[in-house]
Design an enzyme around this catalytic site. Structure first.
Site, PDB file in Angstrom:
ATOM      1  N   CYS A 173     130.270  50.097  94.655  1.00 22.68           N
ATOM      2  CA  CYS A 173     130.597  50.183  96.080  1.00 22.68           C
ATOM      3  C   CYS A 173     130.168  48.905  96.801  1.00 22.68           C
ATOM      4  O   CYS A 173     130.902  48.367  97.626  1.00 22.68           O
ATOM      5  CB  CYS A 173     129.912  51.407  96.691  1.00 22.68           C
ATOM      6  SG  CYS A 173     130.224  51.604  98.447  1.00 22.68           S
TER       7      CYS A 173
ATOM      8  N   HIS B 124     135.489  56.599  96.793  1.00 20.20           N
ATOM      9  CA  HIS B 124     134.096  56.216  96.589  1.00 20.20           C
ATOM     10  C   HIS B 124     133.856  56.069  95.097  1.00 20.20           C
ATOM     11  O   HIS B 124     134.332  56.877  94.302  1.00 20.20           O
ATOM     12  CB  HIS B 124     133.150  57.271  97.164  1.00 20.20           C
ATOM     13  CG  HIS B 124     133.202  57.354  98.661  1.00 20.20           C
ATOM     14  ND1 HIS B 124     132.562  56.449  99.473  1.00 20.20           N
ATOM     15  CD2 HIS B 124     133.818  58.230  99.479  1.00 20.20           C
ATOM     16  CE1 HIS B 124     132.778  56.765 100.740  1.00 20.20           C
ATOM     17  NE2 HIS B 124     133.552  57.841 100.773  1.00 20.20           N
TER      18      HIS B 124
END
Length: 112
Positions: A33, A21
């Site tokens: 992201c 992430h």
């Protein structure tokens, strides 16, 4: 951090793995992201729609943060060339994100 690993073999790109992430912003507002997701899923959709093949993809069931695209050789040389071009386009786009946001994403290349 998002780690992208591009594995190549004698035919070209054999696998692209995206793991982790970015944590570049709060959930739902993380532009790194969002960029990685848009690039990867957009390219996989392009493979399906352009070549008529379903990409061999493995992804995390919950929480995201993982995608593996295994790129298998095709019998049709013209389709194989297009598949490799799309895969390379994905790598170039992800590398551009890494150049801009290197503290949140890396792209590594390996050969097998």
């Amino acid at each position: 951090m998002i780690e992208v690993t591009v594995r190549r073999d004698r035919l070209g790109i054999a696998e692209i793995v995206i793991a982790g992430h970015a944590n570049a912003g709060e959930y739902g507002k993380d532009i790194v992201c969002a960029a990685v997701s848009a690039i990867s899923f957009g390219m996989l959709n392009a493979v399906h729609q352009t070549l008529g093949i379903v990409p061999d993809v493995e992804q995390a069931a919950a929480g995201g943060g993982f995608l593996r695209w295994r790129i298998h050789p095709l019998d049709d040389p013209a389709a194989q060339e297009k598949l490799q071009l799309l895969a390379q386009s994905m790598v170039i786009a992800l590398s551009a994100v890494a150049q801009q946001y290197g503290e949140y994403i890396t792209v590594q290349h390996t050969t097998s």
